[in-house]
Motif scaffolding. Structure first.
Motif, PDB file in Angstrom:
ATOM      1  N   PHE A  37      47.204  33.900  40.390  1.00  0.00           N
ATOM      2  CA  PHE A  37      46.140  34.571  39.649  1.00  0.00           C
ATOM      3  C   PHE A  37      46.036  36.048  40.017  1.00  0.00           C
ATOM      4  N   TYR A  38      46.148  36.365  41.302  1.00  0.00           N
ATOM      5  CA  TYR A  38      45.983  37.747  41.762  1.00  0.00           C
ATOM      6  C   TYR A  38      46.949  38.690  41.061  1.00  0.00           C
ATOM      7  N   GLU A  39      48.200  38.266  40.932  1.00  0.00           N
ATOM      8  CA  GLU A  39      49.208  39.123  40.324  1.00  0.00           C
ATOM      9  C   GLU A  39      48.948  39.350  38.833  1.00  0.00           C
ATOM     10  N   LYS A  40      48.303  38.387  38.192  1.00  0.00           N
ATOM     11  CA  LYS A  40      48.016  38.502  36.761  1.00  0.00           C
ATOM     12  C   LYS A  40      46.725  39.282  36.492  1.00  0.00           C
ATOM     13  N   GLN A  41      45.856  39.363  37.508  1.00  0.00           N
ATOM     14  CA  GLN A  41      44.508  39.903  37.331  1.00  0.00           C
ATOM     15  C   GLN A  41      44.476  41.403  37.620  1.00  0.00           C
ATOM     16  N   ARG A  42      45.143  42.179  36.839  1.00  0.00           N
ATOM     17  CA  ARG A  42      45.198  43.613  37.104  1.00  0.00           C
ATOM     18  C   ARG A  42      44.018  44.372  36.503  1.00  0.00           C
ATOM     19  N   LYS A  43      43.473  43.861  35.419  1.00  0.00           N
ATOM     20  CA  LYS A  43      42.440  44.601  34.687  1.00  0.00           C
ATOM     21  C   LYS A  43      41.205  44.883  35.532  1.00  0.00           C
ATOM     22  N   TYR A  44      40.782  43.895  36.339  1.00  0.00           N
ATOM     23  CA  TYR A  44      39.508  44.020  37.045  1.00  0.00           C
ATOM     24  C   TYR A  44      39.645  44.249  38.550  1.00  0.00           C
ATOM     25  N   LEU A  45      40.862  44.376  39.059  1.00  0.00           N
ATOM     26  CA  LEU A  45      41.006  44.657  40.488  1.00  0.00           C
ATOM     27  C   LEU A  45      40.343  46.000  40.811  1.00  0.00           C
ATOM     28  N   VAL A  46      39.657  46.047  41.937  1.00  0.00           N
ATOM     29  CA  VAL A  46      38.855  47.214  42.290  1.00  0.00           C
ATOM     30  C   VAL A  46      39.656  48.143  43.199  1.00  0.00           C
ATOM     31  N   SER A  47      39.764  49.398  42.802  1.00  0.00           N
ATOM     32  CA  SER A  47      40.481  50.379  43.613  1.00  0.00           C
ATOM     33  C   SER A  47      39.693  50.698  44.878  1.00  0.00           C
ATOM     34  N   ASP A  48      40.375  51.290  45.849  1.00  0.00           N
ATOM     35  CA  ASP A  48      39.687  51.691  47.084  1.00  0.00           C
ATOM     36  C   ASP A  48      38.564  52.679  46.784  1.00  0.00           C
ATOM     37  N   GLU A  49      38.824  53.611  45.871  1.00  0.00           N
ATOM     38  CA  GLU A  49      37.820  54.621  45.530  1.00  0.00           C
ATOM     39  C   GLU A  49      36.562  53.976  44.947  1.00  0.00           C
TER      40      GLU A  49
END
Length: 465
Positions: free
Chosen positions: A279-291
């Motif tokens: 799931f993690y690899e597919k879930q790019r849209k909502y991953l939160v950047s460090d900033e």
């Protein structure tokens, strides 16, 4: 619920985010000033903070977040360790390494003898406070959890013992929570994961698919007399701004229903990879950047200024060092979330719910904190003196927590330095104690703490003001 609806209105949240999408700098500064007075923000105010674009204003928000934490909690940082007791689970949540369909994870539930060995290993590190974690499964029912709490409290090694056991477990009935209340549960922690109804429905299967049963878990805890509760969201499942708003609405509803008693702590973990979980690899849209992660932590601090904030070892050391000054009150160190792994001293990804990114030992973590002028607190006296629920909220909302807790932090820190610290940590720690003693402005209180420190040096333990 009211009129058949729960307190999370997705349309209302999005409307508030839209309406407040271009706030004036003067309004942002008014909101910051309100937070500095330790007043909880309203949804429109938090929505405005979430849309700040000016970097200078963000710096003002960051500075305010640090000032709020110092005002309420002082220079103390509470430390704890997570102890995973069972990874059996009946649910099939897309993002979780423990989901029932994952055949790559090694299933394990600790026996009471194995639990004692895990607790002993943690006590030997110097830990005094745990968060015990259980998958949702008949093998981890309330009676089993109650038995594990009893065993944990009874397990001692020399001067060492666990004095506070918090619980992260599935939502329970009022009756089950009353059982845990009577056995001595600490804070009861249930994360909603995502507050967005449609996303929640899409990602969860099994008992956990019931959004409202989970959403009101902490309301039932309050009804059962468990008055220390903790909320959280898993950032990366949906839009991070929406989730911050969801956490605020959750805090507001708890305060509304229970005479001003909201969450004792708020957690904000980010989604991490797990064995057998694509799931993690597919879930790019909502991953939160460090900033954005740094920003959301600061906004939470301003939104609920008197609540504790937990930053876990999911985050790498460099991020934890950046985020710590923004209002964090609790950290874990020496973390190993594989079931049964503390006593074996091994890291087994196939026993873990997700991957850990900060592997510093407790001693290394304490030495780092001390080098920044922050004292590690192992204190649990407040709970044992009844400073929970209304009592805790009253002293937190008036910024008095550190007045009560700093003397006890010094005493528990001294215990750690004598019993567990490396020579390097003891050296920097003793210097820090001298500075903190000088900072106690009440002469009689300073005298009491100095007397207790001498008694601790002579072999006494668990002394508190």
């Amino acid at each position: 619920m009211e009129n058949g609806k729960d307190f999370i209105n997705d349309e209302e949240i999005w409307e508030k985010l839209k309406v407040n999408s271009n706030p004036e700098p003067s309004r942002i500064r008014e909101i910051i000033a309100k937070s500095l007075e330790l007043e909880r923000l309203e949804p429109d105010e938090t929505a405005a903070l979430l849309h700040v674009k000016d970097e200078e204003l963000w710096q003002e928000i960051f500075e305010a977040a640090g000032k709020i934490k110092e005002k309420v909690y002082g220079r103390r940082i509470v430390t704890f360790a997570p102890l995973y007791v069972s990874n059996y689970c009946v649910n099939d949540c897309d993002y979780c390494g423990y989901r029932i369909s994952n055949d790559k994870v090694k299933r394990k539930r600790l026996t009471m003898d194995e639990l004692r060995e895990e607790v002993k290993a943690l006590v030997k590190q110097g830990h005094k406070r745990l968060i015990m974690v259980y998958g949702e499964h008949p093998l981890s029912d309330a009676k089993f959890i109650a038995e594990t709490l009893k065993v944990t409290y009874e397990t001692k090694v020399g001067h060492g013992e666990i004095r506070r056991v918090n619980v992260n477990a599935a939502p329970m009935s009022v009756e089950d929570l009353e059982l845990l209340r009577d056995i001595g549960i600490g804070t009861y922690q249930v994360f909603q994961e995502t507050y967005h109804h449609e996303t929640y429905k899409k990602l969860h299967r099994g008992l956990k698919a019931n959004y409202q049963w989970r959403l009101y878990a902490l309301h039932r805890a309050q009804e059962a007399g468990v008055d220390d509760v903790a909320i959280g969201a898993l950032f990366g499942l949906y839009d991070w701004r929406f989730e911050v708003m969801g956490l605020l609405y959750h805090a507001i509803d708890l305060e509304k229903r229970f005479d001003g008693v909201g969450p004792h702590t708020i957690s904000f973990p980010r989604l991490e990879p797990a064995v057998g979980t694509p799931f993690y690899e597919k879930q790019r849209k909502y991953l939160v950047s460090d900033e954005d992660f740094i920003k959301l932590v600061a906004v939470i601090r301003l939104s609920v200024p008197y609540t504790g904030m937990i930053l876990t070892a999911r985050e790498p050391a460099e991020i934890r060092e950046k985020v710590l000054p923004l209002g964090v009150t609790q950290l874990d160190f020496g973390t190993n979330i594989g079931v049964g792994s503390y006593s074996k001293g091994a890291f087994d990804p196939e026993k873990q719910q997700f991957l850990i990114n900060d592997n510093r030992s407790l001693d290394e973590g304490i030495r780092w904190l001390a080098s920044t002028g922050r004292i590690t607190s192992f204190c649990t006296a407040g709970y044992r003196c009844g400073r929970t629920g209304n009592y805790f909220m009253d002293i937190a909302k008036t910024g008095k927590v550190h007045h009560l807790c700093m003397p006890n932090a010094i005493l528990t820190f001294k215990e750690y330095l004598l019993d567990y610290a490396s020579p390097e940590t003891r050296k920097v720690g003793e210097e820090l104690i001298k500075k903190e003693l000088e900072a106690i402005d009440h002469p009689k209180l300073r005298e009491i703490v100095e007397e207790y420190l001498k008694r601790i040096e002579n072999g006494e333990r668990d002394l508190y003001v």
